[in-house]
Design a protein around this motif. Sequence first.
Motif, PDB file in Angstrom:
ATOM      1  N   PRO A 283       0.853  -1.233  -0.039  1.00  0.00           N
ATOM      2  CA  PRO A 283       0.015  -0.180  -0.049  1.00  0.00           C
ATOM      3  C   PRO A 283       0.810   1.136   0.039  1.00  0.00           C
ATOM      4  O   PRO A 283       0.163   2.219   0.066  1.00  0.00           O
ATOM      5  CB  PRO A 283      -0.860   0.136   1.170  1.00  0.00           C
ATOM      6  N   GLU A 284       2.150   1.212   0.101  1.00  0.00           N
ATOM      7  CA  GLU A 284       2.852   2.305   0.332  1.00  0.00           C
ATOM      8  C   GLU A 284       2.899   3.305  -1.076  1.00  0.00           C
ATOM      9  O   GLU A 284       2.730   4.595  -0.645  1.00  0.00           O
ATOM     10  CB  GLU A 284       4.423   1.837   0.697  1.00  0.00           C
ATOM     11  N   ALA A 285       2.981   2.848  -2.000  1.00  0.00           N
ATOM     12  CA  ALA A 285       3.223   3.623  -3.073  1.00  0.00           C
ATOM     13  C   ALA A 285       1.802   4.656  -3.382  1.00  0.00           C
ATOM     14  O   ALA A 285       1.701   5.658  -3.562  1.00  0.00           O
ATOM     15  CB  ALA A 285       3.325   2.966  -4.626  1.00  0.00           C
ATOM     16  N   ARG A 289       0.632   8.603  -2.996  1.00  0.00           N
ATOM     17  CA  ARG A 289       0.004   9.389  -4.187  1.00  0.00           C
ATOM     18  C   ARG A 289      -1.087  10.057  -3.415  1.00  0.00           C
ATOM     19  O   ARG A 289      -1.484  11.218  -3.723  1.00  0.00           O
ATOM     20  CB  ARG A 289      -0.383   8.456  -5.108  1.00  0.00           C
ATOM     21  N   THR A 290      -1.910   9.578  -2.215  1.00  0.00           N
ATOM     22  CA  THR A 290      -2.928  10.113  -1.630  1.00  0.00           C
ATOM     23  C   THR A 290      -2.464  11.320  -0.745  1.00  0.00           C
ATOM     24  O   THR A 290      -3.199  12.335  -0.882  1.00  0.00           O
ATOM     25  CB  THR A 290      -3.549   8.879  -0.783  1.00  0.00           C
ATOM     26  N   ILE A 291      -1.269  11.003  -0.109  1.00  0.00           N
ATOM     27  CA  ILE A 291      -0.793  12.266   0.805  1.00  0.00           C
ATOM     28  C   ILE A 291      -0.268  13.477  -0.062  1.00  0.00           C
ATOM     29  O   ILE A 291      -0.409  14.452   0.165  1.00  0.00           O
ATOM     30  CB  ILE A 291       0.476  11.497   1.477  1.00  0.00           C
ATOM     31  N   LYS A 298      -2.288   7.288 -15.466  1.00  0.00           N
ATOM     32  CA  LYS A 298      -2.120   5.842 -15.395  1.00  0.00           C
ATOM     33  C   LYS A 298      -2.494   5.296 -13.961  1.00  0.00           C
ATOM     34  O   LYS A 298      -2.864   4.129 -14.098  1.00  0.00           O
ATOM     35  CB  LYS A 298      -0.860   5.143 -16.094  1.00  0.00           C
ATOM     36  N   HIS A 299      -1.888   5.978 -12.947  1.00  0.00           N
ATOM     37  CA  HIS A 299      -2.157   5.384 -11.472  1.00  0.00           C
ATOM     38  C   HIS A 299      -3.206   6.130 -10.759  1.00  0.00           C
ATOM     39  O   HIS A 299      -2.951   6.200  -9.526  1.00  0.00           O
ATOM     40  CB  HIS A 299      -0.432   5.563 -10.967  1.00  0.00           C
ATOM     41  N   ASN A 300      -3.950   7.116 -11.382  1.00  0.00           N
ATOM     42  CA  ASN A 300      -4.747   7.836 -10.576  1.00  0.00           C
ATOM     43  C   ASN A 300      -6.117   7.014  -9.915  1.00  0.00           C
ATOM     44  O   ASN A 300      -6.874   7.417  -8.995  1.00  0.00           O
ATOM     45  CB  ASN A 300      -5.580   8.890 -11.294  1.00  0.00           C
ATOM     46  N   LYS A 301      -5.931   5.701 -10.293  1.00  0.00           N
ATOM     47  CA  LYS A 301      -6.893   4.774  -9.344  1.00  0.00           C
ATOM     48  C   LYS A 301      -6.189   3.983  -8.648  1.00  0.00           C
ATOM     49  O   LYS A 301      -5.354   3.482  -9.090  1.00  0.00           O
ATOM     50  CB  LYS A 301      -7.735   4.181 -10.480  1.00  0.00           C
ATOM     51  N   LYS A 302      -6.588   3.578  -7.315  1.00  0.00           N
ATOM     52  CA  LYS A 302      -6.093   2.688  -6.182  1.00  0.00           C
ATOM     53  C   LYS A 302      -5.987   1.269  -7.192  1.00  0.00           C
ATOM     54  O   LYS A 302      -6.738   0.914  -7.878  1.00  0.00           O
ATOM     55  CB  LYS A 302      -6.728   2.686  -5.073  1.00  0.00           C
ATOM     56  N   GLU A 349      -0.386  15.619 -12.140  1.00  0.00           N
ATOM     57  CA  GLU A 349      -0.729  14.469 -13.026  1.00  0.00           C
ATOM     58  C   GLU A 349       0.650  13.884 -13.187  1.00  0.00           C
ATOM     59  O   GLU A 349       0.833  13.001 -14.157  1.00  0.00           O
ATOM     60  CB  GLU A 349      -1.336  15.146 -14.340  1.00  0.00           C
ATOM     61  N   LYS A 350       1.422  14.094 -12.368  1.00  0.00           N
ATOM     62  CA  LYS A 350       2.881  13.309 -12.410  1.00  0.00           C
ATOM     63  C   LYS A 350       2.967  12.467 -11.074  1.00  0.00           C
ATOM     64  O   LYS A 350       2.250  12.805 -10.255  1.00  0.00           O
ATOM     65  CB  LYS A 350       3.817  14.196 -12.442  1.00  0.00           C
ATOM     66  N   GLU A 351       3.948  11.400 -11.350  1.00  0.00           N
ATOM     67  CA  GLU A 351       4.281  10.810 -10.222  1.00  0.00           C
ATOM     68  C   GLU A 351       4.946  11.460  -9.078  1.00  0.00           C
ATOM     69  O   GLU A 351       5.594  12.465  -9.317  1.00  0.00           O
ATOM     70  CB  GLU A 351       5.138   9.457 -10.363  1.00  0.00           C
ATOM     71  N   PRO A 352       4.814  11.172  -7.878  1.00  0.00           N
ATOM     72  CA  PRO A 352       5.288  11.858  -6.606  1.00  0.00           C
ATOM     73  C   PRO A 352       6.923  11.923  -6.897  1.00  0.00           C
ATOM     74  O   PRO A 352       7.379  11.083  -7.456  1.00  0.00           O
ATOM     75  CB  PRO A 352       5.038  10.905  -5.517  1.00  0.00           C
TER      76      PRO A 352
END
Length: 456
Positions: A283-285, A289-291, A298-302, A349-352
């Motif tokens: 669950p870390e990644a 993203r939530t924090i 591509k990853h905006n859904k859990k 819209e980018k990865e952390p």
Amino acid sequence: MVRKLEGPTTNVTDLELSIAKNPNLQKVYAITVVTPMFGGGYLAGQIDTERLVRTGTVRGQLRFWWRATRGAAYENVYELRKREAEIFGDTSRPSCIKIWIEPTSTESTSKIHFPKYALYSAGKEVDAAKKSSVEHTIGHTFKLHIIYKQPFDDITKSMDLEEIERKEIEPALWAWINFGGVGARTRRGCGSLFCDGISPTIDNCTPEHFLSWFDKHIEKYELKLLQADQSRDWPTLSNQIKTRSRIEEIKDAWHEAIEAYRLFRRRANQEKGKPRPGRSHWPEADSIRTITGMAHPKHNKKYPASKPEKLISFPKAQLGLPIIFEFKQQMDEDKELSYEERRKRRHWEKEPYKTQLVPKGKDRLASPVILKPLSCTPHKSLGIIAILNQPRLEGAELKQNDRIVKQLGTKEIYPNVSYDNNPMQDNKKVYTSAVEAFLNSKEVEKFCESTNLKRY
């Protein structure tokens, strides 16, 4: 007057020379390094090829393993340190033991390469360390000399030296030889040791007899082991040990233990036709993203979809810190987009960005998991996964660019959640302890019964 004993690298007094003549008060142990060392020299991450094993390092290891074995019998740090000072000394009193290292061989007898994951995140020194360690350390032998000298202060002058040897030093030495090592990364099997008379024999190193051998030594040394849900303010030895199903070459047993741990920590979706694993089942990644509020489209859904909405959970913190999270900033799909299309994306819209998880108020937390080949000869061993009981982690901090972005408590570190493919659960139960989840994982089951490596 001070004279130098022949061989050792430390000066000793005439009093200690006279004590050394009494065989009951002097012990010598011949020890062999059976896996490559990582670090241990005066520079971090590097070995000292002229003096591979240092006296100060061994003394520190014996103190650690004394606390890990005898220490469970003490209720608090004050009682522990009082007894530790009586044995090992402190600023107000000398130690009642004198130790030094006599190197007897510096020639490597074989080549065993580090399992890749054993040095994961160890830093920029890794490449240089790999070459020098493999060339110089495997098969290196040295003698550990221990002199027991009668203390002369009012508090400890009545101490029985034979009792100190039998009850205090021997258990620490036994645990250090079998579960520790020399240099850094010893909990990942680096710098593992063999000592005839302290290491188990081949007969005792079989899965059928090993736990009996372990229990007999616990009874012999009158050690108190805590239950899995108990701990002191310092790490202590436990009887939570998993073993391979057979004795193997040291390199094979070592690689098996490391591979079981690697696969457990890196559980992820394996898409058909793609060589690399996809999104993590941990669950870390998604928590980061939530924090941060950042995620690639591509990853905006859990993931997995059954994971609770906006879950914030970091169970891998229990397995050692710091953990560095580096997200892939450009997906394969992005290669088809023009520069202008990629540029138009908002920052969320980018990865952390690169994120680090550290224990609250500290820089690091050593892992409670020991993965190593427990040697029964300089070339044969039983692969083991052993656990140290450590204090419960009360808090952690998530940082970006040395700035705290989230304070985490026990609820986030010891989560009680269920979802598909959750590494913290199996068919029987949901675990809040990542250590317990690992011990009961399919990877450890394979480690004990067959293999996790694709080599057979």
